[in-house]
Design a protein around this motif. Structure first.
Motif: not given
Length: 368
Positions: A92, A95, A138, A141-142, A144-146, A148-149
């Motif tokens: 986090q 990112a 990228h 960030l990806k 982190y997104e995964e 987070y989900k």
């Protein structure tokens, strides 16, 4: 000496009583008869209440076990969420740094360097470097997104488990209140009877009979009925006049005598068992040995997950005693007594169902 031993054995075999055996047959009713009881309204009411109490106790046991399982699951999910939250903290922060660098224009210098290079080799080298940085940004960030989900999904699951747990606790408390009130009423009925001791013994005996034999006997019939209903489409296919067509509509007409004939052909258990199609209801009655069973229900159209006629159990009477609602629901859930027109012809689709005057009428449409 040997002859003397043989004589002694023969004498013992003659004078010793043979052990009696009682057993449940594999496909038929039990050899064990149910307890006899006075045929009066008060005794019948107490026996029905006792059955209800026994079923509620089973439900309490089930809910308690389910509650324990949910508590373990909720704790595991909370632990997973904590681990994920710790793991995501570093990504986090990274990112956030990347997003800030794009927002403040820090990455613009890299692109400017690429564009201002004076030779092809320099352009390619700087572009490779620029691409590596952008790709790494990228990826971070990806990831982190995964993460987070995944964290959000775990937290949602934990929250859902907590809600389910609260609902179970509420249901458990409700059932405990119900069974306490019912047992109090039963005890009052026992004390009000002419012979409380005998009545108490009868109720205990009947409860044991129901739990060890009675429910099993009922399930034997339901299992046989479910198995037969699964083969009903083939019977209808071969029954002349059962299925007629008018334009794009098919009509299925099933007479109760045809259904009863079919059931007997499938299982001899149904020799003394018969269906009746009344106005809006289906009634099945039968008896065998010490067992009598009356089943009342109705059909409705189901669309999902597959189109068909679903049989709903409205009432079950076992040896003159109405079974509790929870037992009826369990039987309906465990044994599928439905009928699926798609098994006759794949494109047939039930749209209407009606029972009256000894006949089950089903209107069928065409669905591709």
């Amino acid at each position: 000496m040997r002859r003397l031993s043989i004589v002694i054995i023969l004498i013992l075999l003659t004078i010793l009583p043979q052990a009696s055996t009682a057993y449940l047959s594999a496909g038929g009713p039990s050899a064990v008869s149910p307890p006899s009881f006075p045929d009066n309204e008060e005794t019948r009411r107490l026996l029905e209440q006792t059955l209800s109490s026994a079923e509620i106790e089973k439900e309490i046991t089930r809910i308690t076990a389910e509650q324990a399982g949910l508590e373990r699951k909720a704790e595991e999910l909370r632990t997973q969420a904590a681990v994920k939250q710790t793991a995501i903290a570093d990504r986090q922060e990274r990112a956030g740094d990347i997003i800030r660098s794009y927002y403040t224009g820090e990455r613009d210098g890299l692109l400017a360097a690429v564009l201002s290079a004076r030779s092809i080799s320099r352009v390619l080298a700087l572009y490779d470097y620029y691409e590596i940085i952008i790709r790494r940004d990228h990826d971070i960030l990806k990831e982190y997104e995964e993460d987070y989900k995944a964290l959000k999904a775990t937290l949602t699951a934990a929250e859902r488990s907590s809600r389910e747990l609260e609902e179970l606790k509420s249901a458990l408390q409700e059932q405990k209140i119900r069974v306490a009130a019912l047992n109090e009423e039963i005890e009052g009925g026992i004390q009000a009877s002419s012979d409380p001791e005998s009545m108490s013994a009868l109720l205990n005996e009947f409860t044991k009979y129901w739990e060890n034999i009675g429910l099993h006997e009922v399930k034997i019939y339901f299992k046989a009925l479910s198995s037969a209903m699964n083969r009903l489409p083939q019977f209808i296919q071969g029954r002349e006049g059962a299925l007629t067509r008018k334009g794009m509509t098919y009509n299925l007409t099933l007479k109760e005598e045809d259904l009863n004939e079919f059931l007997v052909s499938q299982n001899k258990l149904f020799k003394d068992f018969g269906f009746r199609f009344n106005d809006g209801s289906v009634i099945a009655t039968g008896s065998s040995g010490g067992l009598t069973l009356t089943l009342t229900g109705h059909y409705s159209i189901q669309e999902e997950p597959v189109n068909g006629l679903m049989f709903h159990i409205d009432n079950v009477v076992f040896n003159g005693l109405e079974l509790p609602e929870s037992t009826r629901q369990d039987l309906e859930d465990e044994f599928d007594l439905g009928f699926y027109p798609g098994k006759i012809v794949s494109f047939l689709h039930a749209t209407e169902v009606e029972s009256k005057n000894g006949v089950l009428y089903v209107k069928l449409g065409i669905s591709f």
